[in-house]
Design a protein around this motif. Structure first.
Motif, mmCIF file in Angstrom:
data_model
loop_
_atom_site.group_PDB
_atom_site.id
_atom_site.type_symbol
_atom_site.label_atom_id
_atom_site.label_comp_id
_atom_site.label_asym_id
_atom_site.label_seq_id
_atom_site.Cartn_x
_atom_site.Cartn_y
_atom_site.Cartn_z
ATOM 1 N N HIS A 54 0.782 -1.000 0.103
ATOM 2 C CA HIS A 54 -0.024 0.100 -0.127
ATOM 3 C C HIS A 54 0.870 1.360 -0.048
ATOM 4 C CE1 HIS A 54 -3.894 -2.412 0.395
ATOM 5 N NE2 HIS A 54 -3.234 -2.845 1.442
ATOM 6 N N PHE A 55 1.836 1.421 0.818
ATOM 7 C CA PHE A 55 2.719 2.409 0.810
ATOM 8 C C PHE A 55 3.686 2.621 -0.414
ATOM 9 C CE2 PHE A 55 1.809 1.490 5.527
ATOM 10 C CZ PHE A 55 0.766 2.160 5.580
ATOM 11 N N GLY A 56 4.249 1.375 -0.608
ATOM 12 C CA GLY A 56 5.320 1.570 -1.590
ATOM 13 C C GLY A 56 4.868 2.499 -2.923
ATOM 14 N N PRO A 57 3.716 1.959 -3.412
ATOM 15 C CA PRO A 57 3.478 2.857 -4.843
ATOM 16 C C PRO A 57 3.458 4.221 -4.569
ATOM 17 C CG PRO A 57 2.196 0.748 -4.595
ATOM 18 C CD PRO A 57 2.855 0.955 -3.300
ATOM 19 N N TYR A 58 2.999 4.726 -3.350
ATOM 20 C CA TYR A 58 2.928 6.119 -3.323
ATOM 21 C C TYR A 58 4.271 6.832 -3.466
ATOM 22 C CZ TYR A 58 -1.844 6.798 -1.042
ATOM 23 O OH TYR A 58 -3.058 6.824 -0.688
ATOM 24 N N ILE A 59 5.391 6.159 -2.802
ATOM 25 C CA ILE A 59 6.534 6.769 -2.548
ATOM 26 C C ILE A 59 7.130 6.467 -3.791
ATOM 27 C CG2 ILE A 59 9.055 6.436 -1.608
ATOM 28 C CD1 ILE A 59 7.445 5.239 0.654
ATOM 29 N N ARG A 60 7.190 5.198 -4.726
ATOM 30 C CA ARG A 60 7.765 4.954 -6.088
ATOM 31 C C ARG A 60 7.161 5.846 -7.064
ATOM 32 N NH1 ARG A 60 7.431 0.298 -3.967
ATOM 33 N NH2 ARG A 60 5.542 -0.380 -5.242
ATOM 34 N N ASN A 61 6.015 6.241 -7.040
ATOM 35 C CA ASN A 61 5.083 7.009 -8.224
ATOM 36 C C ASN A 61 5.630 8.358 -7.784
ATOM 37 O OD1 ASN A 61 3.787 4.750 -9.265
ATOM 38 N ND2 ASN A 61 1.957 5.323 -7.966
ATOM 39 N N GLY A 107 -6.327 26.269 -1.737
ATOM 40 C CA GLY A 107 -4.800 26.043 -2.084
ATOM 41 C C GLY A 107 -4.596 24.655 -2.137
ATOM 42 N N VAL A 108 -5.013 23.916 -1.275
ATOM 43 C CA VAL A 108 -4.823 22.439 -1.486
ATOM 44 C C VAL A 108 -5.244 21.824 -2.918
ATOM 45 C CG1 VAL A 108 -5.315 20.146 -0.434
ATOM 46 C CG2 VAL A 108 -4.790 22.074 1.049
ATOM 47 N N THR A 109 -6.340 22.454 -3.363
ATOM 48 C CA THR A 109 -6.558 21.912 -4.718
ATOM 49 C C THR A 109 -5.650 22.204 -5.916
ATOM 50 O OG1 THR A 109 -9.181 21.998 -4.253
ATOM 51 C CG2 THR A 109 -8.655 21.944 -6.330
ATOM 52 N N TYR A 110 -5.269 23.481 -5.663
ATOM 53 C CA TYR A 110 -4.278 23.814 -6.670
ATOM 54 C C TYR A 110 -3.092 23.040 -6.519
ATOM 55 C CZ TYR A 110 -0.872 26.796 -8.893
ATOM 56 O OH TYR A 110 0.304 27.251 -9.716
ATOM 57 N N HIS A 111 -2.504 22.758 -5.090
ATOM 58 C CA HIS A 111 -1.404 22.083 -5.168
ATOM 59 C C HIS A 111 -1.612 20.667 -5.451
ATOM 60 C CE1 HIS A 111 2.261 20.917 -3.145
ATOM 61 N NE2 HIS A 111 1.792 19.744 -2.590
ATOM 62 N N ILE A 112 -2.444 19.859 -5.279
ATOM 63 C CA ILE A 112 -2.695 18.702 -5.880
ATOM 64 C C ILE A 112 -2.885 18.686 -7.461
ATOM 65 C CG2 ILE A 112 -4.546 16.704 -6.058
ATOM 66 C CD1 ILE A 112 -5.176 17.344 -3.277
ATOM 67 N N LEU A 113 -3.665 19.566 -7.931
ATOM 68 C CA LEU A 113 -3.566 19.652 -9.343
ATOM 69 C C LEU A 113 -2.480 20.038 -10.114
ATOM 70 C CD1 LEU A 113 -7.107 21.013 -9.903
ATOM 71 C CD2 LEU A 113 -6.676 18.645 -9.856
ATOM 72 N N SER A 114 -1.387 20.827 -9.440
ATOM 73 C CA SER A 114 -0.286 21.087 -10.089
ATOM 74 C C SER A 114 0.681 19.900 -10.435
ATOM 75 C CB SER A 114 0.439 22.079 -9.107
ATOM 76 O OG SER A 114 1.046 21.246 -8.164
ATOM 77 N N PHE A 115 0.401 18.820 -9.692
ATOM 78 C CA PHE A 115 1.182 17.649 -9.978
ATOM 79 C C PHE A 115 0.558 16.787 -11.409
ATOM 80 C CE2 PHE A 115 2.240 18.012 -5.454
ATOM 81 C CZ PHE A 115 3.520 18.029 -5.549
ATOM 82 N N LYS A 116 1.396 16.296 -12.115
ATOM 83 C CA LYS A 116 1.109 15.368 -13.173
ATOM 84 C C LYS A 116 0.184 14.237 -12.627
ATOM 85 C CE LYS A 116 5.354 14.330 -14.554
ATOM 86 N NZ LYS A 116 6.419 13.800 -15.231
ATOM 87 N N THR A 117 -0.380 13.873 -13.679
ATOM 88 C CA THR A 117 -1.562 12.816 -13.363
ATOM 89 C C THR A 117 -0.824 11.696 -13.757
ATOM 90 O OG1 THR A 117 -3.339 14.402 -13.367
ATOM 91 C CG2 THR A 117 -3.910 11.825 -13.762
ATOM 92 N N LEU A 118 -0.914 10.401 -12.859
ATOM 93 C CA LEU A 118 -0.496 9.489 -13.367
ATOM 94 C C LEU A 118 -1.541 8.241 -13.650
ATOM 95 C CD1 LEU A 118 2.383 7.762 -13.457
ATOM 96 C CD2 LEU A 118 1.897 6.788 -11.199
ATOM 97 N N ARG A 119 -1.535 7.796 -14.913
ATOM 98 C CA ARG A 119 -2.638 6.880 -15.454
ATOM 99 C C ARG A 119 -2.316 5.481 -15.287
ATOM 100 N NH1 ARG A 119 -6.691 10.618 -17.828
ATOM 101 N NH2 ARG A 119 -5.612 12.561 -17.894
#
Length: 119
Positions: A54-61, A107-119
């Motif tokens: 569960h935690f590994g993919p968060y970090i690797r991605n 602000g949090v919405t802007y921050h989250i959306l500023s990252f690329k989206t992994l599909r």
């Protein structure tokens, strides 16, 4: 010093796990901090964290792609806005606190959306 890194890493991990369930507490930054602290404190814990299902993919991605999965973006934004709107309209009587919560959510919405989206 290694013990301090392990203790701080474990606290960071606990906050990251809470962030999965609490909309305003971020998960990925705490897991990244945990990885850095475990790297310095215990190679065994660092490897456990990176290989955790569960935690590994968060970090690797995030480390490899600087991206957040689309599902994680959607879930985090829906939960955050649901919580914020509920608080703004039903719980908080003070106008300045309502405005502050709205600004934080934006602000949090802007921050989250500023990252690329992994599909």
């Amino acid at each position: 010093m290694k013990t301090l890194y392990i203790v701080l890493g474990s606290i960071s991990l606990a906050l990251g796990i809470l962030g999965i369930f609490l909309p305003l507490l971020p998960t990925t930054p705490f897991l990244l901090l945990t990885a850095a602290l475990y790297f310095k404190g215990s190679p065994r814990l660092y490897n456990w964290l990176l290989n955790h299902p569960h935690f590994g993919p968060y970090i690797r991605n995030f480390r490899e792609n600087k991206a957040i999965p689309l599902r994680a973006k959607i879930i985090s934004l829906v939960l955050m806005w649901g919580t914020m709107l509920y608080c703004i309209f039903f719980l908080i009587p003070l106008l300045w606190v309502k405005i502050l919560l709205g600004l934080i959510a934006a602000g949090v919405t802007y921050h989250i959306l500023s990252f690329k989206t992994l599909r």
